[in-house]
Design a protein around this motif. Structure first.
Motif, mmCIF file in Angstrom:
data_model
loop_
_atom_site.group_PDB
_atom_site.id
_atom_site.type_symbol
_atom_site.label_atom_id
_atom_site.label_comp_id
_atom_site.label_asym_id
_atom_site.label_seq_id
_atom_site.Cartn_x
_atom_site.Cartn_y
_atom_site.Cartn_z
ATOM 1 N N VAL A 39 34.779 -28.661 11.182
ATOM 2 C CA VAL A 39 34.176 -27.425 11.709
ATOM 3 C C VAL A 39 34.242 -27.363 13.240
ATOM 4 N N LEU A 40 33.689 -28.382 13.906
ATOM 5 C CA LEU A 40 33.585 -28.296 15.363
ATOM 6 C C LEU A 40 34.948 -28.476 16.032
ATOM 7 N N CYS A 41 35.708 -29.483 15.585
ATOM 8 C CA CYS A 41 36.939 -29.804 16.317
ATOM 9 C C CYS A 41 38.085 -28.860 16.006
ATOM 10 N N SER A 42 38.023 -28.125 14.884
ATOM 11 C CA SER A 42 39.048 -27.083 14.677
ATOM 12 C C SER A 42 38.852 -25.988 15.725
ATOM 13 N N THR A 43 37.600 -25.693 16.033
ATOM 14 C CA THR A 43 37.318 -24.682 17.065
ATOM 15 C C THR A 43 37.807 -25.176 18.435
ATOM 16 N N LEU A 44 37.581 -26.481 18.702
ATOM 17 C CA LEU A 44 38.030 -27.024 19.999
ATOM 18 C C LEU A 44 39.560 -27.032 20.077
ATOM 19 N N ALA A 45 40.213 -27.411 18.963
ATOM 20 C CA ALA A 45 41.690 -27.439 18.952
ATOM 21 C C ALA A 45 42.240 -26.039 19.237
ATOM 22 N N LYS A 46 41.650 -25.039 18.603
ATOM 23 C CA LYS A 46 42.121 -23.659 18.809
ATOM 24 C C LYS A 46 41.883 -23.207 20.249
ATOM 25 N N ASN A 82 34.937 -39.015 29.181
ATOM 26 C CA ASN A 82 33.649 -38.333 29.127
ATOM 27 C C ASN A 82 33.288 -38.049 27.675
ATOM 28 N N ALA A 83 32.114 -37.507 27.462
ATOM 29 C CA ALA A 83 31.710 -37.196 26.078
ATOM 30 C C ALA A 83 30.850 -35.941 26.032
ATOM 31 N N LEU A 84 30.928 -35.268 24.884
ATOM 32 C CA LEU A 84 29.995 -34.190 24.571
ATOM 33 C C LEU A 84 28.875 -34.807 23.733
ATOM 34 N N ALA A 85 27.660 -34.324 23.934
ATOM 35 C CA ALA A 85 26.566 -34.708 23.035
ATOM 36 C C ALA A 85 26.011 -33.432 22.413
ATOM 37 N N PRO A 86 26.661 -32.980 21.306
ATOM 38 C CA PRO A 86 26.177 -31.748 20.673
ATOM 39 C C PRO A 86 24.792 -31.945 20.070
ATOM 40 N N GLY A 87 24.001 -30.880 20.115
ATOM 41 C CA GLY A 87 22.706 -30.884 19.426
ATOM 42 C C GLY A 87 22.931 -30.527 17.976
ATOM 43 N N PHE A 88 22.170 -29.575 17.483
ATOM 44 C CA PHE A 88 22.270 -29.222 16.062
ATOM 45 C C PHE A 88 23.152 -28.014 15.841
ATOM 46 N N PHE A 89 24.172 -28.227 15.041
ATOM 47 C CA PHE A 89 25.100 -27.167 14.672
ATOM 48 C C PHE A 89 25.065 -27.104 13.151
ATOM 49 N N LEU A 90 24.871 -25.950 12.590
ATOM 50 C CA LEU A 90 24.839 -25.847 11.122
ATOM 51 C C LEU A 90 26.257 -26.001 10.587
ATOM 52 N N THR A 91 26.514 -27.099 9.892
ATOM 53 C CA THR A 91 27.850 -27.317 9.332
ATOM 54 C C THR A 91 27.693 -27.786 7.881
ATOM 55 N N GLY A 118 23.216 -24.408 17.410
ATOM 56 C CA GLY A 118 24.443 -24.161 18.158
ATOM 57 C C GLY A 118 25.515 -23.557 17.264
ATOM 58 N N THR A 119 26.492 -22.926 17.885
ATOM 59 C CA THR A 119 27.686 -22.492 17.162
ATOM 60 C C THR A 119 28.851 -23.307 17.731
ATOM 61 N N PRO A 120 29.918 -23.536 16.955
ATOM 62 C CA PRO A 120 31.032 -24.334 17.480
ATOM 63 C C PRO A 120 31.537 -23.815 18.829
ATOM 64 N N SER A 146 22.687 -28.769 3.718
ATOM 65 C CA SER A 146 21.686 -28.963 2.659
ATOM 66 C C SER A 146 20.412 -29.614 3.211
ATOM 67 N N LEU A 147 20.520 -30.311 4.354
ATOM 68 C CA LEU A 147 19.325 -30.911 4.973
ATOM 69 C C LEU A 147 18.510 -29.852 5.717
#
Ligand code: NAD
Length: 275
Positions: free
Chosen positions: A13-20, A198-207, A238-240, A212-213
């Protein structure tokens, strides 16, 4: 930018958005994923949109598999300038049923109920391997191309739970803390050869991983889902797309004196004490 960029876990979910997003900036993107169909689909979408991408099967836990992928990337797009270590995730066997241990829990024999004492070491190892080894190994394979060249970098994906662990997921929290720590170590280690880390530290993204949690079947929030929103000053998940700006900045030349940072992208979650 016109660079060759490898993104692992890019069928997700997240990295397909980053790749695009990286392809939209004119970069050549190698979309790597354990799931070849998912990688191909993302690459096809990029190409259909006028970008340049290839989909490749690769397991971030197997050096041979990564070396094979690298050969293809080098043959088609040339040397790798940027690596985004996106593959990662949690495992249910490394997760407790309750946030706090209560004495009565020890007598609970309900199937599937897990206290800290029931955690299965295989779930802990799976999570550590996928997040930590799955960041280290691709870096060993792909960063070799970057040595002595200009404007090269590695971008890891940590998590906001690396700053303060989340209840119930000790293995995932500790594994992401290891990713953040490794980001700093590698930034120092690579500092003389022109590779920023470097790094990203994402919070909560519904994926799909956490849906289900965090949500009930009718789409309303679970107790844990509501707790998260209550702890997030910006009052939403968050959204991607929220990760795109920071990714372009850290992969681009605008951050050429920035290395060893872990950037929270969490709507203020990590900054908020709750009071
Ligand atoms: P996702 O499950 O949608 O994507 C992960 C991708 O990694 C999947 O396509 C999967 O096939 C691939 N993958 C799994 N094992 C692999 C392996 N051994 N080799 C190669 N690829 C493999 O998850 P996501 O939510 O997009 O997460 C992406 C990254 O962001 C992960 O590192 C995750 O831990 C991190 N993260 C996610 C969140 C969130 O809220 N979703 C928050 C913080 C950090």
């Amino acid at each position: 930018m016109s660079k060759t960029i490898v993104v692992t876990g890019a069928g997700g979910v997240l990295c397909s958005t980053l790749a695009k997003a990286l392809a939209k900036e004119g970069n050549k993107v190698a979309v790597l994923d354990l799931r070849k169909e998912a990688a191909d689909k993302v690459a096809e979408e990029i190409n259909a949109d006028g970008g340049q991408a290839i989909g490749l099967a690769a397991n971030v836990l197997e050096k041979d598999s990564l070396e094979q992928a690298k050969k293809q990337v080098n043959a088609i797009f040339g040397k790798v300038d940027i690596l985004v270590n996106g593959a990662g995730g949690n495992h249910p066997l490394g997760t407790t049923s309750n946030p706090f241990l209560e004495a009565a829990d020890l007598a609970n024999k309900t199937e599937g109920f897990k206290t800290f004492f029931d955690l299965d070491i295989s779930g802990i190892q799976f999570t550590f391997n996928l997040n930590f080894i799955g960041t280290l190994l691709p870096t060993q394979v792909f960063a070799v191309d970057m040595i002595g060249r200009e404007n090269c970098s590695v971008l890891n994906i940590s998590s906001m739970n690396a700053f303060t662990p989340l209840t119930k997921i000790p293995a995932y929290s500790a594994a992401k803390a290891a990713v953040s720590n490794f980001t700093q170590w590698l930034a120092v280690h690579f500092s003389q050869v022109g590779i920023r880390v470097n790094a990203l530290a994402p919070g909560f993204f519904l994926t799909d991983q956490n849906r289900s949690l965090l949500t009930e079947e009718d789409g309303s929030l679970t107790k844990r889902g509501q707790q998260i929103i209550d702890q997030t000053p910006m009052n939403r998940y968050g959204t991607p797309e929220d990760l795109v700006g920071t990714t372009l900045w850290l992969c681009g030349d605008g951050s050429k004196f920035v290395t060893g940072v872990v950037v929270p992208i969490d709507g203020g979650f990590a900054a908020y004490s709750g009071v």
